[in-house]
Design a protein around this motif. Structure first.
Motif, PDB file in Angstrom:
ATOM      1  N   THR A  46      14.779   4.358 -10.794  1.00  0.00           N
ATOM      2  CA  THR A  46      14.270   3.005 -11.035  1.00  0.00           C
ATOM      3  C   THR A  46      14.254   2.205  -9.734  1.00  0.00           C
ATOM      4  OG1 THR A  46      14.999   2.960 -13.336  1.00  0.00           O
ATOM      5  CG2 THR A  46      14.679   0.830 -12.260  1.00  0.00           C
ATOM      6  N   THR A  47      15.281   2.382  -8.912  1.00  0.00           N
ATOM      7  CA  THR A  47      15.325   1.694  -7.617  1.00  0.00           C
ATOM      8  C   THR A  47      14.140   2.113  -6.751  1.00  0.00           C
ATOM      9  OG1 THR A  47      17.743   1.592  -7.752  1.00  0.00           O
ATOM     10  CG2 THR A  47      16.753   1.244  -5.591  1.00  0.00           C
ATOM     11  N   LEU A  48      13.840   3.410  -6.726  1.00  0.00           N
ATOM     12  CA  LEU A  48      12.689   3.884  -5.950  1.00  0.00           C
ATOM     13  C   LEU A  48      11.381   3.336  -6.512  1.00  0.00           C
ATOM     14  CD1 LEU A  48      13.354   7.628  -5.023  1.00  0.00           C
ATOM     15  CD2 LEU A  48      14.030   5.540  -3.842  1.00  0.00           C
ATOM     16  N   ARG A  49      11.261   3.296  -7.824  1.00  0.00           N
ATOM     17  CA  ARG A  49      10.037   2.776  -8.446  1.00  0.00           C
ATOM     18  C   ARG A  49       9.834   1.295  -8.098  1.00  0.00           C
ATOM     19  NH1 ARG A  49       7.474   5.480 -12.376  1.00  0.00           N
ATOM     20  NH2 ARG A  49       6.985   3.588 -13.562  1.00  0.00           N
ATOM     21  N   ALA A  50      10.921   0.552  -7.998  1.00  0.00           N
ATOM     22  CA  ALA A  50      10.811  -0.854  -7.601  1.00  0.00           C
ATOM     23  C   ALA A  50      10.350  -0.965  -6.152  1.00  0.00           C
ATOM     24  CB  ALA A  50      12.152  -1.560  -7.788  1.00  0.00           C
ATOM     25  N   ILE A  51      10.905  -0.133  -5.283  1.00  0.00           N
ATOM     26  CA  ILE A  51      10.546  -0.193  -3.863  1.00  0.00           C
ATOM     27  C   ILE A  51       9.069   0.135  -3.658  1.00  0.00           C
ATOM     28  CG2 ILE A  51      10.930   0.905  -1.606  1.00  0.00           C
ATOM     29  CD1 ILE A  51      13.888   1.316  -2.539  1.00  0.00           C
ATOM     30  N   THR A  52       8.544   1.100  -4.433  1.00  0.00           N
ATOM     31  CA  THR A  52       7.160   1.540  -4.237  1.00  0.00           C
ATOM     32  C   THR A  52       6.160   0.738  -5.078  1.00  0.00           C
ATOM     33  OG1 THR A  52       7.543   3.270  -5.899  1.00  0.00           O
ATOM     34  CG2 THR A  52       7.758   3.890  -3.585  1.00  0.00           C
ATOM     35  N   GLY A  53       6.614  -0.279  -5.776  1.00  0.00           N
ATOM     36  CA  GLY A  53       5.718  -1.137  -6.529  1.00  0.00           C
ATOM     37  C   GLY A  53       5.304  -0.596  -7.879  1.00  0.00           C
ATOM     38  N   ILE A  69       7.608  -7.360   0.428  1.00  0.00           N
ATOM     39  CA  ILE A  69       6.632  -6.421  -0.132  1.00  0.00           C
ATOM     40  C   ILE A  69       6.708  -6.265  -1.648  1.00  0.00           C
ATOM     41  CG2 ILE A  69       6.536  -5.069   2.019  1.00  0.00           C
ATOM     42  CD1 ILE A  69       8.303  -2.942   0.517  1.00  0.00           C
ATOM     43  N   ASP A  70       7.565  -7.009  -2.327  1.00  0.00           N
ATOM     44  CA  ASP A  70       7.774  -6.713  -3.759  1.00  0.00           C
ATOM     45  C   ASP A  70       6.642  -7.184  -4.663  1.00  0.00           C
ATOM     46  OD1 ASP A  70       8.898  -9.620  -4.568  1.00  0.00           O
ATOM     47  OD2 ASP A  70       9.910  -8.939  -2.758  1.00  0.00           O
ATOM     48  N   GLN A  71       5.625  -7.850  -4.099  1.00  0.00           N
ATOM     49  CA  GLN A  71       4.459  -8.224  -4.902  1.00  0.00           C
ATOM     50  C   GLN A  71       3.196  -7.476  -4.464  1.00  0.00           C
ATOM     51  OE1 GLN A  71       4.758 -10.230  -7.627  1.00  0.00           O
ATOM     52  NE2 GLN A  71       6.947 -10.175  -7.157  1.00  0.00           N
ATOM     53  N   ILE A  72       3.364  -6.469  -3.625  1.00  0.00           N
ATOM     54  CA  ILE A  72       2.221  -5.724  -3.085  1.00  0.00           C
ATOM     55  C   ILE A  72       1.940  -4.500  -3.954  1.00  0.00           C
ATOM     56  CG2 ILE A  72       1.396  -4.402  -1.084  1.00  0.00           C
ATOM     57  CD1 ILE A  72       2.956  -6.300   0.701  1.00  0.00           C
ATOM     58  N   ALA A  73       0.667  -4.195  -4.174  1.00  0.00           N
ATOM     59  CA  ALA A  73       0.267  -3.054  -5.012  1.00  0.00           C
ATOM     60  C   ALA A  73       0.706  -1.737  -4.379  1.00  0.00           C
ATOM     61  CB  ALA A  73      -1.249  -3.056  -5.198  1.00  0.00           C
ATOM     62  N   PRO A  74       1.042  -0.726  -5.220  1.00  0.00           N
ATOM     63  CA  PRO A  74       1.511   0.561  -4.693  1.00  0.00           C
ATOM     64  C   PRO A  74       0.583   1.182  -3.653  1.00  0.00           C
ATOM     65  CG  PRO A  74       1.860   0.458  -7.063  1.00  0.00           C
ATOM     66  CD  PRO A  74       1.102  -0.771  -6.690  1.00  0.00           C
ATOM     67  N   ALA A  75      -0.728   1.154  -3.882  1.00  0.00           N
ATOM     68  CA  ALA A  75      -1.662   1.770  -2.925  1.00  0.00           C
ATOM     69  C   ALA A  75      -1.606   1.071  -1.575  1.00  0.00           C
ATOM     70  CB  ALA A  75      -3.086   1.732  -3.486  1.00  0.00           C
ATOM     71  N   LYS A  76      -1.430  -0.234  -1.575  1.00  0.00           N
ATOM     72  CA  LYS A  76      -1.332  -0.982  -0.318  1.00  0.00           C
ATOM     73  C   LYS A  76      -0.027  -0.671   0.410  1.00  0.00           C
ATOM     74  CE  LYS A  76      -5.217  -3.265  -0.468  1.00  0.00           C
ATOM     75  NZ  LYS A  76      -6.274  -2.998   0.541  1.00  0.00           N
ATOM     76  N   LEU A  77       1.033  -0.390  -0.354  1.00  0.00           N
ATOM     77  CA  LEU A  77       2.304  -0.031   0.272  1.00  0.00           C
ATOM     78  C   LEU A  77       2.191   1.308   0.995  1.00  0.00           C
ATOM     79  CD1 LEU A  77       4.902  -1.121  -2.442  1.00  0.00           C
ATOM     80  CD2 LEU A  77       4.364  -2.253  -0.285  1.00  0.00           C
ATOM     81  N   VAL A  78       1.420   2.240   0.427  1.00  0.00           N
ATOM     82  CA  VAL A  78       1.184   3.521   1.104  1.00  0.00           C
ATOM     83  C   VAL A  78       0.480   3.264   2.435  1.00  0.00           C
ATOM     84  CG1 VAL A  78      -0.028   5.732   0.992  1.00  0.00           C
ATOM     85  CG2 VAL A  78       1.133   4.848  -1.045  1.00  0.00           C
ATOM     86  N   GLU A  79      -0.523   2.396   2.434  1.00  0.00           N
ATOM     87  CA  GLU A  79      -1.248   2.074   3.661  1.00  0.00           C
ATOM     88  C   GLU A  79      -0.333   1.416   4.690  1.00  0.00           C
ATOM     89  OE1 GLU A  79      -4.653  -0.282   2.648  1.00  0.00           O
ATOM     90  OE2 GLU A  79      -5.460   1.237   1.265  1.00  0.00           O
ATOM     91  N   ARG A  80       0.708   0.728   4.224  1.00  0.00           N
ATOM     92  CA  ARG A  80       1.637   0.058   5.132  1.00  0.00           C
ATOM     93  C   ARG A  80       2.760   0.975   5.594  1.00  0.00           C
ATOM     94  NH1 ARG A  80       1.602  -6.242   3.944  1.00  0.00           N
ATOM     95  NH2 ARG A  80      -0.457  -6.385   2.994  1.00  0.00           N
ATOM     96  N   GLY A  81       2.729   2.236   5.129  1.00  0.00           N
ATOM     97  CA  GLY A  81       3.656   3.205   5.691  1.00  0.00           C
ATOM     98  C   GLY A  81       4.798   3.631   4.801  1.00  0.00           C
ATOM     99  N   ILE A  82       4.713   3.359   3.490  1.00  0.00           N
ATOM    100  CA  ILE A  82       5.764   3.778   2.555  1.00  0.00           C
ATOM    101  C   ILE A  82       5.195   4.865   1.645  1.00  0.00           C
ATOM    102  CG2 ILE A  82       7.305   3.063   0.688  1.00  0.00           C
ATOM    103  CD1 ILE A  82       7.309   0.259   1.867  1.00  0.00           C
ATOM    104  N   ALA A  83       5.817   6.034   1.654  1.00  0.00           N
ATOM    105  CA  ALA A  83       5.359   7.149   0.815  1.00  0.00           C
ATOM    106  C   ALA A  83       6.519   7.648  -0.024  1.00  0.00           C
ATOM    107  CB  ALA A  83       4.816   8.292   1.677  1.00  0.00           C
ATOM    108  N   MET A  84       6.199   8.031  -1.264  1.00  0.00           N
ATOM    109  CA  MET A  84       7.230   8.524  -2.176  1.00  0.00           C
ATOM    110  C   MET A  84       6.887   9.930  -2.647  1.00  0.00           C
ATOM    111  SD  MET A  84       8.704   6.782  -5.630  1.00  0.00           S
ATOM    112  CE  MET A  84       9.557   7.697  -6.911  1.00  0.00           C
ATOM    113  N   VAL A  85       7.909  10.777  -2.678  1.00  0.00           N
ATOM    114  CA  VAL A  85       7.787  12.105  -3.270  1.00  0.00           C
ATOM    115  C   VAL A  85       8.533  12.058  -4.601  1.00  0.00           C
ATOM    116  CG1 VAL A  85       8.306  14.559  -3.034  1.00  0.00           C
ATOM    117  CG2 VAL A  85       7.654  13.221  -1.019  1.00  0.00           C
ATOM    118  N   PRO A  86       7.812  11.963  -5.727  1.00  0.00           N
ATOM    119  CA  PRO A  86       8.493  11.785  -7.016  1.00  0.00           C
ATOM    120  C   PRO A  86       9.219  13.044  -7.459  1.00  0.00           C
ATOM    121  CG  PRO A  86       6.137  12.040  -7.354  1.00  0.00           C
ATOM    122  CD  PRO A  86       6.343  11.983  -5.867  1.00  0.00           C
ATOM    123  N   GLU A  87      10.133  12.856  -8.378  1.00  0.00           N
ATOM    124  CA  GLU A  87      10.860  13.978  -8.974  1.00  0.00           C
ATOM    125  C   GLU A  87       9.884  14.888  -9.731  1.00  0.00           C
ATOM    126  OE1 GLU A  87      14.093  14.613 -12.586  1.00  0.00           O
ATOM    127  OE2 GLU A  87      13.899  12.636 -11.655  1.00  0.00           O
TER     128      GLU A  87
END
Length: 239
Positions: A46-53, A69-87
């Motif tokens: 859940t913490t990771l899901r919050a970080i990635t929007g 960044i907590d109001q930024i859309a997930p796709a925009k967060l990827v463009e800003r340099g945050i990537a998640m590898v989900p379980e």
């Protein structure tokens, strides 16, 4: 404003009005590997899901590189340099290894850079090069984990979030994955948040760790110190 590279302050996230995490605060400096450990259902994913929007916090703030960044859309967060590898090693099973990797670069327009990054990743993951034209669904669990990490790296992240990368893998493969995480952090300067139930592995490859207990931070500290903490050893390291 935050002066730290990454900071989450007092995050509260709820599902159907039931708080999954409450007042969770984590922070670290650029270039660190930080672990989130804890039992199943403690609130790590859940913490990771919050970080990635993917899940908006009901309360709290998230800052990255001096920007909220907590109001930024997930796709925009990827463009800003945050990537998640989900379980769960979510590959595209009927697509080739090559096409899976290129999916990580689908928003990029620098064709030369994409080709260069693909070659760099295949050099780092030689087993993927050997299976480049195979369908991803035919790979072993360890190979699929390498593939989803490689796909995330194709986004050119500065912060990589890994959710249970060792889950269901044999001990030798877990060791390989741990080594790869360290290499990515060291060679490419990528900061890492590592969520793991394999607490021993997580504490060995991170510099700092947070212990989540029923939705709250129960303990935090330098990973080397937490390995020797009696509470952590009893609950998470098998004594």
């Amino acid at each position: 404003m935050s002066t730290r590279y990454f900071e989450a302050r007092d995050l509260t996230v709820s599902y159907d009005k039931v708080a999954a995490i409450r007042d969770v605060s984590i922070g670290f400096d650029e270039g660190q590997v930080v672990a989130l450990i804890g039992a199943n259902g403690a609130g790590k994913s859940t913490t990771l899901r919050a970080i990635t929007g993917l899940k908006r916090p009901g309360r709290g703030e998230i800052w990255f590189e001096g920007e909220r960044i907590d109001q930024i859309a997930p796709a925009k967060l990827v463009e800003r340099g945050i990537a998640m590898v989900p379980e769960g090693r979510r590959v595209f099973p009927h697509m080739s290894v090559r096409d899976n990797l290129l999916m990580g670069a689908h928003t990029r327009e620098d064709k030369a850079g994409v080709a260069s990054d693909l070659e760099r990743i295949l050099t780092r993951f030689p087993r993927l090069r050997e299976r480049l034209r195979q369908n991803a669904g035919t790979l072993s669990g360890g190979e699929q984990e390498m593939l989803v990490i490689g796909r995330a790296l194709m986004t050119k992240p500065r912060l990589l979030l890994l959710d249970e990368p060792s889950l269901g893998l044999a001990p030798l493969v877990v060791r390989d994955i741990a080594r790869l995480i360290l290499e990515i952090n060291r060679d490419e300067g990528v900061s890492v948040i590592l969520v793991e139930q394999n607490s021993r592995m997580a504490l060995r490859i991170s510099q700092y760790a947070y212990v989540l207990e029923t939705g709250r931070i129960g303990l935090e500290g330098a990973s080397a110190e937490l390995i020797d903490n009696a509470h952590v050893r009893a609950l998470y390291l098998g004594g």
